[in-house]
Design a protein around this motif. Sequence first.
Motif, PDB file in Angstrom:
ATOM      1  N   PRO A  60       0.802  -1.225   0.000  1.00 36.63           N
ATOM      2  CA  PRO A  60       0.000   0.000   0.000  1.00 36.63           C
ATOM      3  C   PRO A  60       0.836   1.276   0.000  1.00 36.63           C
ATOM      4  O   PRO A  60       0.292   2.363   0.051  1.00 36.63           O
ATOM      5  CB  PRO A  60      -0.779  -0.117   1.314  1.00 36.63           C
ATOM      6  N   TYR A  61       2.167   1.170  -0.096  1.00 38.51           N
ATOM      7  CA  TYR A  61       3.021   2.349   0.046  1.00 38.51           C
ATOM      8  C   TYR A  61       3.105   3.212  -1.207  1.00 38.51           C
ATOM      9  O   TYR A  61       3.505   4.349  -1.145  1.00 38.51           O
ATOM     10  CB  TYR A  61       4.447   1.933   0.427  1.00 38.51           C
ATOM     11  N   ARG A  62       2.792   2.625  -2.352  1.00 35.63           N
ATOM     12  CA  ARG A  62       2.832   3.339  -3.633  1.00 35.63           C
ATOM     13  C   ARG A  62       4.248   3.762  -4.027  1.00 35.63           C
ATOM     14  O   ARG A  62       4.436   4.785  -4.678  1.00 35.63           O
ATOM     15  CB  ARG A  62       1.898   4.545  -3.603  1.00 35.63           C
ATOM     16  N   LEU A  63       5.250   2.967  -3.620  1.00 37.90           N
ATOM     17  CA  LEU A  63       6.627   3.284  -4.008  1.00 37.90           C
ATOM     18  C   LEU A  63       6.742   3.302  -5.525  1.00 37.90           C
ATOM     19  O   LEU A  63       6.293   2.377  -6.203  1.00 37.90           O
ATOM     20  CB  LEU A  63       7.601   2.243  -3.441  1.00 37.90           C
ATOM     21  N   GLN A  64       7.348   4.356  -6.040  1.00 39.27           N
ATOM     22  CA  GLN A  64       7.629   4.455  -7.470  1.00 39.27           C
ATOM     23  C   GLN A  64       9.120   4.263  -7.676  1.00 39.27           C
ATOM     24  O   GLN A  64       9.925   5.005  -7.113  1.00 39.27           O
ATOM     25  CB  GLN A  64       7.213   5.821  -8.025  1.00 39.27           C
ATOM     26  N   VAL A  65       9.481   3.269  -8.457  1.00 40.37           N
ATOM     27  CA  VAL A  65      10.874   3.047  -8.813  1.00 40.37           C
ATOM     28  C   VAL A  65      11.104   3.640 -10.194  1.00 40.37           C
ATOM     29  O   VAL A  65      10.291   3.451 -11.104  1.00 40.37           O
ATOM     30  CB  VAL A  65      11.228   1.540  -8.801  1.00 40.37           C
ATOM     31  N   VAL A  66      12.202   4.361 -10.334  1.00 41.05           N
ATOM     32  CA  VAL A  66      12.603   4.933 -11.619  1.00 41.05           C
ATOM     33  C   VAL A  66      14.043   4.509 -11.861  1.00 41.05           C
ATOM     34  O   VAL A  66      14.919   4.776 -11.041  1.00 41.05           O
ATOM     35  CB  VAL A  66      12.512   6.478 -11.620  1.00 41.05           C
ATOM     36  N   GLY A  67      14.272   3.830 -12.959  1.00 41.71           N
ATOM     37  CA  GLY A  67      15.624   3.438 -13.335  1.00 41.71           C
ATOM     38  C   GLY A  67      16.234   4.472 -14.258  1.00 41.71           C
ATOM     39  O   GLY A  67      15.532   5.079 -15.081  1.00 41.71           O
ATOM     40  N   VAL A  68      17.520   4.666 -14.123  1.00 41.15           N
ATOM     41  CA  VAL A  68      18.249   5.558 -15.020  1.00 41.15           C
ATOM     42  C   VAL A  68      19.476   4.794 -15.494  1.00 41.15           C
ATOM     43  O   VAL A  68      20.377   4.495 -14.699  1.00 41.15           O
ATOM     44  CB  VAL A  68      18.674   6.871 -14.332  1.00 41.15           C
ATOM     45  N   LEU A 144      11.704   4.824   6.132  1.00 45.65           N
ATOM     46  CA  LEU A 144      10.915   5.857   5.468  1.00 45.65           C
ATOM     47  C   LEU A 144       9.440   5.499   5.405  1.00 45.65           C
ATOM     48  O   LEU A 144       8.573   6.324   5.674  1.00 45.65           O
ATOM     49  CB  LEU A 144      11.455   6.111   4.059  1.00 45.65           C
ATOM     50  N   LEU A 145       9.146   4.255   5.048  1.00 45.30           N
ATOM     51  CA  LEU A 145       7.770   3.864   4.807  1.00 45.30           C
ATOM     52  C   LEU A 145       7.018   3.490   6.078  1.00 45.30           C
ATOM     53  O   LEU A 145       5.798   3.619   6.135  1.00 45.30           O
ATOM     54  CB  LEU A 145       7.717   2.691   3.817  1.00 45.30           C
ATOM     55  N   GLY A 146       7.744   2.997   7.075  1.00 44.53           N
ATOM     56  CA  GLY A 146       7.106   2.608   8.324  1.00 44.53           C
ATOM     57  C   GLY A 146       6.326   1.308   8.174  1.00 44.53           C
ATOM     58  O   GLY A 146       6.389   0.640   7.143  1.00 44.53           O
ATOM     59  N   PRO A 147       5.549   0.953   9.205  1.00 51.18           N
ATOM     60  CA  PRO A 147       4.779  -0.292   9.149  1.00 51.18           C
ATOM     61  C   PRO A 147       3.648  -0.184   8.132  1.00 51.18           C
ATOM     62  O   PRO A 147       3.184   0.912   7.828  1.00 51.18           O
ATOM     63  CB  PRO A 147       4.236  -0.452  10.567  1.00 51.18           C
ATOM     64  N   LYS A 148       3.219  -1.340   7.645  1.00 53.01           N
ATOM     65  CA  LYS A 148       2.102  -1.351   6.686  1.00 53.01           C
ATOM     66  C   LYS A 148       0.863  -0.768   7.336  1.00 53.01           C
ATOM     67  O   LYS A 148       0.547  -1.086   8.473  1.00 53.01           O
ATOM     68  CB  LYS A 148       1.804  -2.772   6.205  1.00 53.01           C
ATOM     69  N   PRO A 149       0.174   0.085   6.597  1.00 54.21           N
ATOM     70  CA  PRO A 149      -1.066   0.674   7.149  1.00 54.21           C
ATOM     71  C   PRO A 149      -2.157  -0.380   7.275  1.00 54.21           C
ATOM     72  O   PRO A 149      -2.174  -1.382   6.688  1.00 54.21           O
ATOM     73  CB  PRO A 149      -1.446   1.743   6.134  1.00 54.21           C
TER      74      PRO A 149
END
Length: 149
Positions: A60-68, A144-149
């Motif tokens: 549920p964190y919605r982490l966006q990974v961007v590769g370069v 950064l993200l903490g425990p799952k909501p």
Amino acid sequence: MRLREPIPPFADVPDWVNGAIDKSELKGRPVLVHFWAISCYLCKEGLPFVNEWRDKYAEPYRLQVVGVHSPRSDKDKDPETVRGAIRQYDLKHPVAIDNDLTITDSFMNEYVPAYYLFDAEGQMRFYGAGEKAIRMVEQRLHKLLGPKP
């Protein structure tokens, strides 16, 4: 870059795989920006971890990974070779082929692999590069993200 600096724009890179990303699309989401090169052995070893984080922290964190993809030599600049590596390593997140080093320079990045972690407000909270960084990224993600909501 320094901690708490805002995420730089992803402008002026014409070649994206899996869809281009714009800085405005990242508002309210944590972001992991991963710099790598096809000629880098450590980078290739780290790609499965990047994929794991992308999938594990998508919901549920919605982490966006961007590769370069940041080439280290002229041999690294063949877009079809880079695209082949993206397929081979199952990189499903947006990946910029940064042959002109536009994004690399905006991040002031000098190394591959390198990892930049930004919070949902777009401020950098972690930077790590090289072999030891891979072990630290997930710790920082948890912090950064903490425990799952």
